[in-house]
Design an enzyme around this catalytic site. Structure first.
Site, PDB file in Angstrom:
ATOM      1  N   ASP A 134       0.819  -1.213   0.000  1.00  0.00           N
ATOM      2  CA  ASP A 134       0.000   0.000   0.000  1.00  0.00           C
ATOM      3  C   ASP A 134       0.857   1.270   0.000  1.00  0.00           C
ATOM      4  O   ASP A 134       2.022   1.256   0.384  1.00  0.00           O
ATOM      5  CB  ASP A 134      -0.868   0.051   1.275  1.00  0.00           C
ATOM      6  N   HIS A 279       3.789  -2.238   3.002  1.00  0.00           N
ATOM      7  CA  HIS A 279       3.753  -0.891   2.424  1.00  0.00           C
ATOM      8  C   HIS A 279       4.995  -0.626   1.582  1.00  0.00           C
ATOM      9  O   HIS A 279       6.107  -0.852   2.044  1.00  0.00           O
ATOM     10  CB  HIS A 279       3.657   0.159   3.535  1.00  0.00           C
TER      11      HIS A 279
END
Ligand SMILES: [Zn+2]
Length: 313
Positions: A134, A279
């Site tokens: 992400d 991430h």
């Protein structure tokens, strides 16, 4: 902790996850570049129905995916809506699989069912795991992660932020060209449960439009920042033709707990059907790529297929 007590539909973070407030402060750096919105396009989107209630609890599309990989696009095929706007001129650009994607108005797909909650695991059985990244793309950390994935022939799903994707469209293309799925993580990482539906539509819709214009097909998966969905945002998500995706394993890599800690979290928790959250953007992510280098080969040794989320929906 439950993110949204009022709706009862938001994701629960894994143990050890920081409070929503601290996550939000971490995101302050990401929230400065919200643009004015794409009013013309979203007037079209606003007219789309949001879809009906799905009594199957999010499994209605199980088995509907076509086999094989379709980088950056859904493998599901269906006719474009009659009211489809003219697609961008570069829609036919030759990305593998792009031609199979459905397109409506720029950035939209035909509406899907309104889910009661986000998918937290892969719905199809089997020894499969999805790795998701992400908050990118990031000019340093995304390529580092792509290099590791390429080395092991693994495909992942990247939930990109519109404001980052707009600055690094070349990276968005590279993600798709490597066979990964590009998905929607909003434009500027807001808490969707605090926005009016028009704001949610702008955040998700604008990002879908950018991905559409960059790859030739709009995304079919969305992840709310903080995993915070409510009924209204799930309706908007469905209206834009996207499936909401959560996670079952949180690496908490953004806390930078050390490569060993991230690796053990994944190896301890990863099970068949797991969706792993990590991430590639939003801060310093060196530990994310280095831990991936360690846990990815071990997952493969354990017999897991590492697949994009789209293959299972
Ligand atoms: Zn995020």
């Amino acid at each position: 902790m439950q993110y949204d007590k009022s709706s009862g539909v938001s994701s629960r973070p894994a143990p050890g996850t920081a409070s929503r407030a601290s996550v939000r402060s971490r995101r302050a750096v990401l929230t400065g570049a919200v643009g004015a919105g794409a009013a013309g396009v979203w007037a079209l989107v606003a007219g789309l129905p949001a879809g009906g209630h799905d009594p199957t609890g999010g499994r209605a599309l199980r088995g509907a995916a076509a086999p094989g990989r379709a980088p950056g696009t859904s493998a599901r095929a269906a006719a474009a809506p009659a009211a489809a706007a003219r697609p961008p001129a570069h829609r036919t650009r030759a990305f593998a699989g792009a031609a199979r994607g459905r397109t409506g108005a720029a950035g939209t797909r035909p509406p899907t069912f309104v889910r009661e909650r986000a998918h937290r695991t892969l719905p199809r059985p089997g020894r499969r795991i999805a790795l998701t990244f992400d908050d990118g793309p990031h000019p340093v950390h995304t390529p580092a992660i792509l290099r590791v994935l390429r080395r092991y022939g693994a495909q992942a799903t990247f939930f990109v932020l519109g404001e980052c994707a707009a600055r690094h469209r070349d990276l968005v293309r590279r993600i798709a060209e490597d066979g990964h799925v590009v998905a929607n993580h909003t434009w500027s990482h807001p808490d969707l449960t605090r926005l009016a539906p028009a704001g949610v539509r702008d955040e998700l819709g604008r990002t879908s439009e950018l991905i559409h214009r960059t790859l030739g097909v709009p995304p079919h998966l969305a992840r709310a920042p903080y995993g915070a969905w409510d009924r209204a945002s799930l309706r908007v998500c469905a209206g834009l033709g996207m499936e909401p995706v959560g996670w079952s394993v949180d690496t908490a890599d953004w806390q930078r707990p050390g490569v060993d800690a991230i690796r053990s979290r994944v190896l301890r928790s990863a099970d068949s059907g797991a969706i792993v959250l990590a991430h590639d953007g939003g801060g310093e992510r060196t530990q994310t790529a280095r831990s991936l280098e360690q846990y990815l080969p071990r997952l493969l040794d354990r017999g897991f297929a590492v697949v994009p989320v789209e293959m299972a929906l």
